[in-house]
Design a protein around this motif. Structure first.
Motif, short mmCIF file in Angstrom:
data_model
loop_
_atom_site.label_atom_id
_atom_site.label_comp_id
_atom_site.label_asym_id
_atom_site.label_seq_id
_atom_site.Cartn_x
_atom_site.Cartn_y
_atom_site.Cartn_z
N THR A 287 50.65 46.03 3.77
CA THR A 287 49.78 46.06 4.93
C THR A 287 50.03 44.82 5.78
OG1 THR A 287 48.00 44.97 3.71
CG2 THR A 287 47.96 47.38 3.78
N SER A 288 49.58 44.89 7.03
CA SER A 288 49.71 43.76 7.96
C SER A 288 48.35 43.47 8.55
CB SER A 288 50.68 44.10 9.09
OG SER A 288 51.93 44.51 8.59
N GLN A 289 48.15 42.20 8.94
CA GLN A 289 46.90 41.81 9.57
C GLN A 289 47.16 40.80 10.67
OE1 GLN A 289 43.63 40.60 6.97
NE2 GLN A 289 42.97 39.07 8.43
N ALA A 290 46.51 40.99 11.82
CA ALA A 290 46.51 40.03 12.92
C ALA A 290 45.06 39.65 13.19
CB ALA A 290 47.16 40.62 14.16
N GLN A 291 44.80 38.36 13.42
CA GLN A 291 43.42 37.91 13.56
C GLN A 291 43.33 36.79 14.58
OE1 GLN A 291 41.52 36.99 9.82
NE2 GLN A 291 39.92 35.77 10.78
N ALA B 204 48.48 37.38 18.25
CA ALA B 204 49.03 37.40 16.89
C ALA B 204 49.67 38.76 16.63
CB ALA B 204 47.92 37.14 15.86
N GLN B 205 50.69 38.74 15.77
CA GLN B 205 51.39 39.97 15.41
C GLN B 205 51.96 39.83 14.00
OE1 GLN B 205 55.32 41.19 17.22
NE2 GLN B 205 54.06 42.82 18.08
N ALA B 206 51.88 40.90 13.22
CA ALA B 206 52.45 40.92 11.87
C ALA B 206 53.03 42.29 11.61
CB ALA B 206 51.39 40.58 10.83
N ASP B 207 54.17 42.31 10.90
CA ASP B 207 54.88 43.55 10.61
C ASP B 207 55.31 43.54 9.15
OD1 ASP B 207 56.46 45.79 10.46
OD2 ASP B 207 57.92 45.15 11.96
N ASP B 208 54.67 44.38 8.33
CA ASP B 208 55.02 44.41 6.91
C ASP B 208 56.37 45.05 6.65
OD1 ASP B 208 54.64 47.39 6.45
OD2 ASP B 208 52.60 46.89 7.03
N GLY B 209 56.92 45.78 7.63
CA GLY B 209 58.22 46.41 7.44
C GLY B 209 59.37 45.42 7.50
N THR B 210 59.25 44.40 8.36
CA THR B 210 60.31 43.41 8.50
C THR B 210 59.91 42.05 7.96
OG1 THR B 210 59.54 42.77 10.72
CG2 THR B 210 61.16 44.57 10.58
N SER C 153 42.98 43.08 13.42
CA SER C 153 43.71 44.35 13.39
C SER C 153 44.39 44.43 12.02
CB SER C 153 44.76 44.40 14.51
OG SER C 153 45.49 45.62 14.47
N LEU C 154 44.02 45.46 11.25
CA LEU C 154 44.49 45.57 9.87
C LEU C 154 45.00 46.98 9.62
CD1 LEU C 154 44.70 44.45 6.92
CD2 LEU C 154 42.34 45.23 6.59
N GLY C 155 46.17 47.10 9.01
CA GLY C 155 46.73 48.41 8.70
C GLY C 155 48.18 48.29 8.28
N THR C 156 48.85 49.42 8.17
CA THR C 156 50.27 49.41 7.81
C THR C 156 51.11 49.31 9.08
OG1 THR C 156 50.33 51.83 7.87
CG2 THR C 156 49.85 50.79 5.76
N GLY C 157 52.35 48.86 8.89
CA GLY C 157 53.25 48.74 10.02
C GLY C 157 52.94 47.53 10.87
N VAL C 158 53.22 47.61 12.17
CA VAL C 158 53.02 46.49 13.09
C VAL C 158 51.56 46.44 13.53
CG1 VAL C 158 53.71 45.44 15.26
CG2 VAL C 158 55.39 46.73 13.92
#
Length: 321
Positions: free
Chosen positions: A28-32, A70-76, A43-48
């Motif tokens: 999962t990814s999270q931006a805060q 903020a941005q987070a990507d669990d795929g990369t 913003s919490l969920g899978t992907g970007v």
């Protein structure tokens, strides 16, 4: 103020809460974005997961402007953060003194290899970069990253062993051209009788590659020994914090009306997982399925390379003759 220990403790709290659940492999990814006395944004969920990529400003009732994204990507395994605060023209004590942005990826996976084989070292690397800017007055900056790996305890049921590695860059009052670094390498766990332990861990390291205001580059690394079939949880954090501060020593009344600065960590923070040859991670999310070690040549390949070198050496001797 959110210090590195506060951010790290949040990671441990999340990991401890997850210890009571049997989580499937995944990520999962999270931006805060966090501000005092405001609801904040998550913003919490899978992907970007992204927040405020258009950099729209927030203005407090007292006139303080904050821009966070903020941005987070669990795929990369990519995490980006940016925080900017501006209290110019604000008289008295500002109603907003600090702003924080956070990006996070969280992975649950199982190490797949030959059953019954000896434990192997798995290494997690988080490399990040950014810069500090003081446009006016005096500003406190902080950019920090942390890795937390959690394994189920083999001695105390329903608890975890948490390995941590962190590194943060900060600029302090009247030191707007000097960057300070702090780091921590530790492992926390419960001994029988629920005795809490927090001790140094040699497998957690950090590297300061560049520490100038305009060019910050750091790397945190965590190596843990695991056996095939071992499940783990990994949390990678990157945060950017900025504060308005009065000049010290103070002459007369405190003056916050000139502070304007930013922490830019929106280039690239990148997480990678280094596995021994022949091992993979269970799961089909981008980062987990891509985590493999560079291939090691087979013995036959080494033989062909040796034969080729011998032919080249013989050819070179003939030309010399």
């Amino acid at each position: 103020m959110h210090t590195p220990s506060v951010v790290a403790s949040r990671s441990l709290i999340v990991a401890a809460a997850l210890a009571t659940f049997a989580l499937p492999s995944g990520a999962t990814s999270q931006a805060q974005i966090s501000l005092p006395n405001t609801p904040g944004q998550i913003s919490l969920g899978t992907g970007v997961q992204s927040l405020n990529l258009d950099a729209l400003p927030y203005q407090s009732a007292g006139g303080v402007t904050f821009v966070g994204k903020a941005q987070a990507d669990d795929g990369t395994g990519t995490v980006r953060v940016y925080s900017e605060i501006d209290s110019r023209g604000v008289s008295g004590f500002p109603d907003v003194m600090t702003g924080l942005t956070l990006g996070q990826t969280q992975s649950q996976a199982t190490l797949i290899g030959t059953p019954g084989s000896d434990p192997v070292d798995v290494t997690f690397v988080f490399r990040f970069d950014g810069s500090f800017h003081t446009y006016s007055g005096n500003v406190f900056h902080q950019l920090g990253a942390s890795l937390t790996l959690s394994l189920p305890s083999t001695t105390v049921p329903f608890t975890q062993v948490n390995y941590g590695s962190s590194l943060s860059f900060s600029s302090y009052l009247l030191d707007d051209t000097v960057v300070n670094t702090t780091s921590k390498a530790n492992v926390t766990y419960f001994e029988p009788g629920f005795i809490w332990k927090d001790v140094p861990y040699a497998g957690a390291t950090h590297t300061v590659i560049s520490d100038s205001m305009e060019d910050l580059i750091g790397e945190v690394r965590l190596t843990v020994s695991m056996s095939a079939g071992q499940s783990f949880q990994l949390i990678a954090n990157l945060h950017a914090q900025v504060n308005v501060e009065p000049l010290i020593p103070i002459v007369g009344s405190q003056d916050y009306s000139q502070s304007w600065g930013a922490v830019d960590g929106f280039n690239t923070g990148r997480l990678s997982i280094l596995l021994p040859q022949g091992y993979t991670l269970e799961g089909n999310t981008g980062l987990l399925s891509a985590a493999v070690a560079p291939p090691v040549p087979e013995p036959a390949t080494w033989g062909l390379m040796a034969a080729g070198l011998a032919v080249l050496a013989a050819f070179a001797r003939r030309r010399a003759a």
